[in-house]
Structures are given as C-alpha cells and as structure tokens.
Design an enzyme around this catalytic site. Structure first.
Site, mmCIF file in Angstrom:
data_model
loop_
_atom_site.group_PDB
_atom_site.id
_atom_site.type_symbol
_atom_site.label_atom_id
_atom_site.label_comp_id
_atom_site.label_asym_id
_atom_site.label_seq_id
_atom_site.Cartn_x
_atom_site.Cartn_y
_atom_site.Cartn_z
ATOM 1 N N GLY A 115 50.935 40.351 30.611
ATOM 2 C CA GLY A 115 49.832 40.065 29.681
ATOM 3 C C GLY A 115 49.004 41.323 29.455
ATOM 4 N N ARG B 270 56.866 40.269 28.593
ATOM 5 C CA ARG B 270 57.430 39.905 29.896
ATOM 6 C C ARG B 270 58.940 39.942 29.688
ATOM 7 N NH1 ARG B 270 52.763 36.503 29.442
ATOM 8 N NH2 ARG B 270 51.270 37.134 31.033
ATOM 9 N N ASP C 225 52.066 41.750 39.060
ATOM 10 C CA ASP C 225 53.068 41.716 40.135
ATOM 11 C C ASP C 225 54.508 41.694 39.620
ATOM 12 O OD1 ASP C 225 52.648 39.173 39.183
ATOM 13 O OD2 ASP C 225 52.775 38.187 41.133
ATOM 14 N N THR D 61 46.001 43.679 34.895
ATOM 15 C CA THR D 61 46.003 42.237 34.619
ATOM 16 C C THR D 61 44.579 41.720 34.756
ATOM 17 O OG1 THR D 61 46.623 40.045 35.448
ATOM 18 C CG2 THR D 61 46.761 41.828 37.028
ATOM 19 N N ASP E 286 43.800 38.910 35.763
ATOM 20 C CA ASP E 286 43.736 37.829 36.759
ATOM 21 C C ASP E 286 43.158 38.238 38.124
ATOM 22 O OD1 ASP E 286 44.894 36.285 34.814
ATOM 23 O OD2 ASP E 286 46.921 36.444 35.633
ATOM 24 N N ASP F 209 44.798 39.091 40.679
ATOM 25 C CA ASP F 209 45.585 38.333 41.657
ATOM 26 C C ASP F 209 46.469 39.224 42.531
ATOM 27 O OD1 ASP F 209 47.212 39.124 39.604
ATOM 28 O OD2 ASP F 209 48.205 37.202 39.321
ATOM 29 N N ARG G 192 45.520 32.347 35.703
ATOM 30 C CA ARG G 192 46.813 31.838 36.192
ATOM 31 C C ARG G 192 46.619 31.097 37.517
ATOM 32 N NH1 ARG G 192 51.976 33.560 34.301
ATOM 33 N NH2 ARG G 192 51.095 35.320 33.222
HETATM 34 O O1 F6P Z 1 48.211 37.091 33.349
HETATM 35 C C1 F6P Z 1 47.233 37.178 32.374
HETATM 36 C C2 F6P Z 1 47.108 35.884 31.633
HETATM 37 O O2 F6P Z 1 46.125 36.035 30.627
HETATM 38 C C3 F6P Z 1 46.804 34.660 32.492
HETATM 39 O O3 F6P Z 1 45.444 34.575 32.827
HETATM 40 C C4 F6P Z 1 47.295 33.555 31.598
HETATM 41 O O4 F6P Z 1 47.659 32.421 32.354
HETATM 42 C C5 F6P Z 1 48.514 34.173 30.972
HETATM 43 O O5 F6P Z 1 48.331 35.569 30.999
HETATM 44 C C6 F6P Z 1 48.773 33.757 29.555
HETATM 45 O O6 F6P Z 1 49.997 34.309 29.202
HETATM 46 P P1 F6P Z 1 50.521 34.447 27.717
HETATM 47 O O7 F6P Z 1 49.866 35.641 27.113
HETATM 48 O O8 F6P Z 1 51.983 34.637 27.879
HETATM 49 O O9 F6P Z 1 50.161 33.177 27.010
#
Ligand code: F6P
Length: 349
Positions: A11, A78, A109, A131, A133, A135, A177
């Site tokens: 992300g 991703r 990660d 990120t 998050d 995390d 997340r």
């Molecule tokens: O990992 C970053 C994040 O924004 C999370 O907080 C969220 O769950 C996810 O990415 C959303 O992913 P996407 O951009 O694939 O919808």
C-alpha cells in the site's frame, strides 16, 4: 557497487516519495546511477512491452519535484508472483541484465519478504519500512504512520464538532489492517471515549455498557474509534437476530461494519441516532508530516550508504528515536508489543 535500484511496494504511504528523493540525492553523492523500478516487484518481471513501463532512470530534478507529494511516483503494487521462486529468478535476472547490483525496497512486511528472497539470489537489498499501519515490531515508526494518524485526528476533530452539535455518539473507523496503532494513537490524541483494536478481545454488550455509562454522565456525543481490524477480536454476536428484532432489516450472513455497529449501539443505548464514518483512503493521501519526511530523509540516505559499503539483507528502522538497521530476518521475527495499558486508560476514563 555501481548501479542501484529503488522500488515502492505494498500500500502506498505518505513519505515514500521523500524516501526516494533521499535515495536519489545520496546515490548522486556517491556517484551511483539510480534506476526507479515501477509498480513494486512487478517492474522486475518484464511483463510489459516497453522497458519504460517498468523502469526509469531517476534523475535528481525529477525526484526533487515529487518529494513532498503523497502517493508514490514509482507506483506500487502487491506482487503475488513473488511467492513463486521461478518469478523471483526472473526478477533477479532482470536486475543482473540491467547491471543493478543493489536494491532499496520501500514497503511493509510482504515487501521485506520479497527483499529477503532476492538476497538469497545474490542481489543486495536494503528495506525501508513504508506503511501507514505501523505493524513492524522492530521499528518505533513506519513511513506514513504519523501522517495517517494526523489525518485521523483531524477527521475525529471535525466529526466531534457535529457530534456535539447534535448530541449523538459517533463511530469512527480507521485503517491499520491487523494492527490497532492508528486507532489507539488517534483515540489518545483526540480524547475519544472508547477505542477498539484487533489486539484486544471485546464484545458489543461491553461497549454498549461503556457508552451507557457515558450517557449516564451526561455525555451524549462520545467518540468510538475503531480499527478496521477490530471485528476480528469481537466476541460472537447475532447481529441478524438483534437488528431484525429491533426494527432494522439485516441480511443473514451480512458482515459487521461500522455502519451496522452504530445501528446496534443506537438500539442498545436508547439513543435517537449513532452515526458512523470510515476515514478510509484519505489516510494515505496527505502530504507527509515533518516527522515522516525527516525519517524518510535519514532512512533513504542510510540505505544507499549501506549498499555502497556492500552491506545487504538489512532493514532500516527507528529505535530510541535514532535511525538504525537490523537484519531482515530479525526484523520480521520481532514481536509487536501492543500498548495495552494505554488502551485500558482510554477505555476507563
Ligand atoms: O497496509 C496499508 C493499508 O492501507 C491497510 O491499512 C489497509 O487494510 C490496506 O492497506 C488496504 O489495501 P488496498 O489498498 O489494497 O485496498
């Protein structure tokens, strides 16, 4: 080391562009040509017809223009193919063919796992945690987290104004997340009355009790900050039966959401209304805060210095307020300490 590459993956997070700028400036300082790889690891798989779709020589004046912007100039993705060793071999071969000896990987990660695989194939890699998050346990901060929290804090402040005006509670859902850090820091920074995170089990009844206690104290506009992952730690609750028997149509098997949670609380607490807002992707779309930009600057520089010195298989983080590095393996094995005492404090005041 002569030529290096940089990519952003996972992300997008505010500060990624600032980190790319720092990498570019440092590479220029050491006389190392820099190639920007596009759309994360996808840019190394050579699936597109034109090389320019996959890579771009990163010139200083380009990166200076993008440094403050949110999002990522290099694009991101991703890359599921990277789970397959055959595709990883393709990626390593692309790097070798381009004469790229080292790679800076900016991501979370999953991206670090990708970097570890490339290291096994002889490519020097350094990771920068990018990120929102927060995390990654080995570092006190990840790029984008501070900016995301500030977006959430501003959202809660704006929501509180209307909550107060109407005397009604509000559920505010933030990202993260499986990690509750954005929610907890937002709650602490805004004086929210209730916070729910994936790390701590909770039940709908218990939250309704707490909200009722607030109402009994004369507080009709409590803020309930919930992490998007908090539904994972919720005790089983028969939403279908509850809502349908309280005058609200709900479909069997429908997943719980902030909207539904607000409906349940309204009915359990005898309120006229409980509203909800999902802060959503605005958390990723702000200009990076000074804290994120400063971290990006130091991390980007250190990444290039490590590659120049032949050091590989490391990730950069923040420890005791200082930028440092550790092996990817150690970083990925670190256990995340959740600030339980702070969580309990928010929920008890
Ligand atoms: O990992 C970053 C994040 O924004 C999370 O907080 C969220 O769950 C996810 O990415 C959303 O992913 P996407 O951009 O694939 O919808």
């Amino acid at each position: 080391m002569k030529k290096i590459g940089v990519l952003t993956s996972g992300g997008d997070a505010p500060g990624m562009n600032a980190a790319v700028m720092a990498v570019a400036k440092s590479a220029a300082l050491y006389g190392m040509p820099l190639v920007g790889i596009k759309r994360g690891y996808n840019g190394l798989l050579r699936k597109s017809t034109s090389l320019y779709d996959d890579m771009e020589e990163l010139r200083l004046d380009t990166v200076l223009d993008i440094a403050d912007r949110p999002g990522t100039y290099l694009r991101t993705a991703r890359c599921m193919e990277f789970l397959d060793p055959a595709w990883r071999e393709v990626a390593a071969n692309t790097l070798r063919a381009m004469g790229i000896e080292g790679l800076v990987v900016i991501g979370g990660d999953g991206s670090f796992h990708g970097a570890e695989y490339l290291c096994e194939l002889g490519i020097h890699c350094i990771g920068i945690p990018g990120t929102i998050d927060n995390d990654l346990a080995y570092t006190e901060m990840t790029l984008g987290y501070d900016t995301a929290v500030n977006v959430c804090v501003n959202a809660v402040r704006a929501i509180r104004a209307t909550s107060r005006s109407h005397d009604r509670p509000h559920v505010v859902e933030v990202m993260g997340r499986h990690c509750g850090d954005i929610a907890l820091t937002t709650a602490v920074s805004t004086g929210a009355e209730i916070v729910l995170v994936p790390e701590v089990p909770w039940s709908v009844e218990e939250v309704a009790d707490r909200l009722n206690q607030q109402i009994a104290k004369g507080n009709y506009r409590a803020t309930i900050v919930v992490a998007e992952g908090c539904w994972e730690s919720m005790a089983p609750f028969d939403m279908y039966t509850f809502l349908n028997s309280h005058g609200k149509r709900c479909y069997e098997g429908e997943p719980i959401s902030s909207l539904r949670f607000a409906s349940i609380l309204k009915r359990m607490c005898g309120m006229v209304e409980v509203r909800s807002t999902v802060v959503g992707y605005t958390q990723r779309g702000e200009q990076p805060t000074a804290r994120d930009s400063a971290f990006a600057f130091e991390a980007g520089h250190l990444a290039v210095r490590l590659l120049r010195d032949g050091i590989s298989n490391q990730v950069i983080g923040m420890r005791d307020g200082q930028v440092y590095y550790t092996s990817i393996d150690t970083a990925l094995q670190a256990e995340r300490p959740f600030r339980r005492a702070l969580y309990d404090l928010v929920n008890s005041l």
